[in-house]
Design an enzyme around this catalytic site. Structure first.
Site, PDB file in Angstrom:
ATOM      1  N   LYS A  18       0.843  -1.206   0.000  1.00 39.91           N
ATOM      2  CA  LYS A  18       0.000   0.000   0.000  1.00 39.91           C
ATOM      3  C   LYS A  18       0.870   1.244   0.000  1.00 39.91           C
ATOM      4  O   LYS A  18       2.050   1.220   0.396  1.00 39.91           O
ATOM      5  CB  LYS A  18      -0.928   0.039   1.218  1.00 39.91           C
ATOM      6  CG  LYS A  18      -0.239  -0.004   2.602  1.00 39.91           C
ATOM      7  CD  LYS A  18       0.232   1.336   3.146  1.00 39.91           C
ATOM      8  CE  LYS A  18       0.947   1.182   4.486  1.00 39.91           C
ATOM      9  NZ  LYS A  18       1.764   2.319   4.883  1.00 39.91           N
ATOM     10  N   VAL A 104      10.992  -4.775   2.698  1.00 44.22           N
ATOM     11  CA  VAL A 104      10.790  -4.977   4.140  1.00 44.22           C
ATOM     12  C   VAL A 104      11.102  -3.679   4.898  1.00 44.22           C
ATOM     13  O   VAL A 104      12.067  -2.983   4.563  1.00 44.22           O
ATOM     14  CB  VAL A 104      11.692  -6.130   4.650  1.00 44.22           C
ATOM     15  CG1 VAL A 104      11.643  -6.237   6.175  1.00 44.22           C
ATOM     16  CG2 VAL A 104      11.242  -7.443   4.022  1.00 44.22           C
ATOM     17  N   ALA A 105      10.273  -3.382   5.892  1.00 41.79           N
ATOM     18  CA  ALA A 105      10.423  -2.167   6.709  1.00 41.79           C
ATOM     19  C   ALA A 105      10.518  -0.933   5.818  1.00 41.79           C
ATOM     20  O   ALA A 105      11.294  -0.018   6.069  1.00 41.79           O
ATOM     21  CB  ALA A 105      11.628  -2.277   7.644  1.00 41.79           C
ATOM     22  N   ALA A 109       3.828  -1.677   4.155  1.00 40.80           N
ATOM     23  CA  ALA A 109       2.994  -2.661   4.856  1.00 40.80           C
ATOM     24  C   ALA A 109       3.167  -4.095   4.351  1.00 40.80           C
ATOM     25  O   ALA A 109       2.210  -4.857   4.255  1.00 40.80           O
ATOM     26  CB  ALA A 109       1.522  -2.251   4.817  1.00 40.80           C
ATOM     27  N   GLY A 110       4.416  -4.463   4.078  1.00 41.80           N
ATOM     28  CA  GLY A 110       4.685  -5.820   3.592  1.00 41.80           C
ATOM     29  C   GLY A 110       4.314  -6.892   4.607  1.00 41.80           C
ATOM     30  O   GLY A 110       3.719  -7.915   4.252  1.00 41.80           O
ATOM     31  N   GLY A 111       4.669  -6.672   5.848  1.00 47.18           N
ATOM     32  CA  GLY A 111       4.339  -7.655   6.893  1.00 47.18           C
ATOM     33  C   GLY A 111       2.828  -7.802   7.033  1.00 47.18           C
ATOM     34  O   GLY A 111       2.310  -8.903   7.218  1.00 47.18           O
ATOM     35  N   ALA A 113       0.652  -7.270   4.649  1.00 51.44           N
ATOM     36  CA  ALA A 113       0.178  -8.001   3.466  1.00 51.44           C
ATOM     37  C   ALA A 113       0.342  -9.501   3.687  1.00 51.44           C
ATOM     38  O   ALA A 113      -0.561 -10.292   3.368  1.00 51.44           O
ATOM     39  CB  ALA A 113       0.964  -7.561   2.223  1.00 51.44           C
ATOM     40  N   ASP A 145      -2.630  -2.182   9.657  1.00 55.44           N
ATOM     41  CA  ASP A 145      -2.742  -2.148   8.195  1.00 55.44           C
ATOM     42  C   ASP A 145      -3.296  -3.454   7.614  1.00 55.44           C
ATOM     43  O   ASP A 145      -3.492  -3.557   6.402  1.00 55.44           O
ATOM     44  CB  ASP A 145      -1.358  -1.913   7.560  1.00 55.44           C
ATOM     45  CG  ASP A 145      -0.797  -0.526   7.864  1.00 55.44           C
ATOM     46  OD1 ASP A 145      -1.583   0.385   8.187  1.00 55.44           O
ATOM     47  OD2 ASP A 145       0.429  -0.360   7.772  1.00 55.44           O
TER      48      ASP A 145
HETATM   49  P1  ATP Z   1       4.157  -0.463   7.854  1.00 61.60           P
HETATM   50  O1  ATP Z   1       4.102   0.278   6.582  1.00 61.60           O
HETATM   51  O2  ATP Z   1       2.899  -1.284   8.148  1.00 61.60           O
HETATM   52  O3  ATP Z   1       4.595   0.329   9.026  1.00 61.60           O
HETATM   53  P2  ATP Z   1       6.601  -1.622   6.948  1.00 61.60           P
HETATM   54  O4  ATP Z   1       6.312  -1.876   5.514  1.00 61.60           O
HETATM   55  O5  ATP Z   1       7.395  -0.413   7.282  1.00 61.60           O
HETATM   56  O6  ATP Z   1       5.231  -1.620   7.740  1.00 61.60           O
HETATM   57  P3  ATP Z   1       7.204  -4.375   7.282  1.00 61.60           P
HETATM   58  O7  ATP Z   1       7.827  -4.763   5.974  1.00 61.60           O
HETATM   59  O8  ATP Z   1       5.817  -4.794   7.526  1.00 61.60           O
HETATM   60  O9  ATP Z   1       7.358  -2.825   7.540  1.00 61.60           O
HETATM   61  O10 ATP Z   1       8.178  -4.959   8.411  1.00 61.60           O
HETATM   62  C1  ATP Z   1       8.320  -4.411   9.694  1.00 61.60           C
HETATM   63  C2  ATP Z   1       9.115  -5.402  10.555  1.00 61.60           C
HETATM   64  O11 ATP Z   1       8.275  -6.528  10.820  1.00 61.60           O
HETATM   65  C3  ATP Z   1      10.345  -5.943   9.860  1.00 61.60           C
HETATM   66  O12 ATP Z   1      11.490  -5.291  10.318  1.00 61.60           O
HETATM   67  C4  ATP Z   1      10.363  -7.423  10.191  1.00 61.60           C
HETATM   68  O13 ATP Z   1      11.391  -7.733  11.118  1.00 61.60           O
HETATM   69  C5  ATP Z   1       9.036  -7.726  10.875  1.00 61.60           C
HETATM   70  N1  ATP Z   1       8.261  -8.788  10.184  1.00 61.60           N
HETATM   71  C6  ATP Z   1       7.597  -9.777  10.767  1.00 61.60           C
HETATM   72  N2  ATP Z   1       6.980 -10.560   9.858  1.00 61.60           N
HETATM   73  C7  ATP Z   1       7.241 -10.049   8.659  1.00 61.60           C
HETATM   74  C8  ATP Z   1       6.887 -10.421   7.347  1.00 61.60           C
HETATM   75  N3  ATP Z   1       6.139 -11.485   7.089  1.00 61.60           N
HETATM   76  N4  ATP Z   1       7.321  -9.636   6.343  1.00 61.60           N
HETATM   77  C9  ATP Z   1       8.061  -8.534   6.612  1.00 61.60           C
HETATM   78  N5  ATP Z   1       8.471  -8.162   7.839  1.00 61.60           N
HETATM   79  C10 ATP Z   1       8.054  -8.901   8.870  1.00 61.60           C
END
Ligand code: ATP
Length: 311
Positions: A18, A104-105, A109-111, A113, A145
């Site tokens: 997203k 990631v991070a 919102a990969g986690g 998803a 999310d």
């Molecule tokens: P948001 O936009 O919701 O704040 P984000 O996109 O910044 O999230 P994510 O990719 O969701 O961040 O990952 C945040 C943390 O969650 C990562 O540092 C990781 O250690 C942890 N995590 C746990 N499970 C997952 C997963 N399936 N995929 C990605 N990260 C994960």
């Protein structure tokens, strides 16, 4: 001996990343979360989660940034599966294979998803038959999310982001995403920076803006560009100044808008057309501003089951 469930067919679900077209942050609530008013758009960068009945609970991760994703009980896909199993009165274990394309991070919102994908995949494998509303309620327990990742499209998020309602949006938008070359940004760290910056300030309760709603009804990227807004952008830039340089460069290359996606550090760049997005992607990489870019259109559908592979 293989149990009936272990011989059941694995189910694969795709779930989108997203971008927050608008992210207004309110005061910190008593439960520690901030009240939000946001407008989400699901974009065509996807993770896939396959749930397969197994002898024991487990999870493996492949694809982009796989090394920085935990494979223990803290993986959000596994948290989602466990939560659904508990909610539906206990289920046979599954192994979840997560394939990542979403940075990631990155603020995309990969986690979340992956959690949404795991919910839908496990729902299908176990035949729990929860309706959309019940699944959304379980999703909200896992993360702010996650309900939006189930729903997709373009939607307003309120509460801490978990209360999702669709908005009337026309058009297809052409995006280029610039993920951070270095470490991701931790969402709590960005909110802490927001709190310090606003210490002593009377932060108002956030409301969706009429200007953004009207731009979305027009379906015109040129109308959307000037009303995109993110309260967390100054904090993400303060923590990672290179973000500001990417935004400036993208605007210099002719982007309609460039801004921080969610809590960053991914920069979302809006182009006028599909060709414009290709040109921006080339300029950003060829100039050395970005090591890597991802092109996508939005809005796209939320989490959905993929047809089983034919043998
Ligand atoms: P948001 O936009 O919701 O704040 P984000 O996109 O910044 O999230 P994510 O990719 O969701 O961040 O990952 C945040 C943390 O969650 C990562 O540092 C990781 O250690 C942890 N995590 C746990 N499970 C997952 C997963 N399936 N995929 C990605 N990260 C994960």
């Amino acid at each position: 001996m293989t149990s009936v469930l272990e011989s059941a067919t694995p189910v694969t679900v795709r779930a989108p990343a997203k971008v927050n077209l608008e992210l207004f942050v309110g005061p910190r609530r008593e439960d520690g979360y901030h009240g939000l008013s946001t407008v989400y758009q699901a974009v065509g960068i996807h993770d896939e989660v396959t749930a397969a009945p197994a002898g024991e609970w487990g999870c493996s991760v492949s694809g982009r940034d796989a090394d920085s994703v935990p494979t223990d009980e803290s993986n959000l896909a596994l948290v989602a599966a466990r939560t659904l199993a508990e909610r539906t009165g206990g289920q046979e274990p599954v192994h979840l294979s997560v394939h990542k394309d979403i940075p990631v991070a990155g603020g995309m919102a990969g986690g979340s998803a992956d959690a949404a994908a795991a919910l839908l995949a496990c729902d299908a494998v176990w035949g729990t038959g929860l309706g959309k509303d019940d699944l959304a309620e379980v999703a909200a327990q896992i993360g702010s999310d996650v309900p939006f990742a189930l729903r997709g499209g373009t939607a307003v998020g309120s509460g801490r982001g978990e209360l999702v309602a669709p908005v009337l949006a026309k058009g297809v938008y052409h995006w280029v995403f610039v993920p951070s070359a270095g470490e991701g940004l931790s969402t709590p760290a960005v909110y802490r920076a927001f709190d310090s910056r606003n210490e002593g300030v009377d932060v108002p309760d956030p409301q969706p803006s009429a200007a953004l709603m009207s731009a979305l009804r027009s379906g015109e990227a040129s109308e959307l560009a000037p009303v995109l807004d993110n309260d967390l952008q100054p904090d993400a830039i303060a923590l990672q100044p290179a973000i500001g340089e990417v935004i400036e460069a993208a605007m210099g290359f002719g982007a309609l808008a460039a801004f921080v996606s969610g809590s960053g550090p991914t920069v979302a760049v809006l182009a006028a057309t599909a060709e414009g997005a290709i040109d921006l992607a080339i300029s950003l990489t060829a100039s050395g501003v970005a090591a890597d870019v991802m092109r996508a259109t939005g809005p796209v559908h939320g989490a959905h089951v993929l047809p089983a592979a034919r043998l």
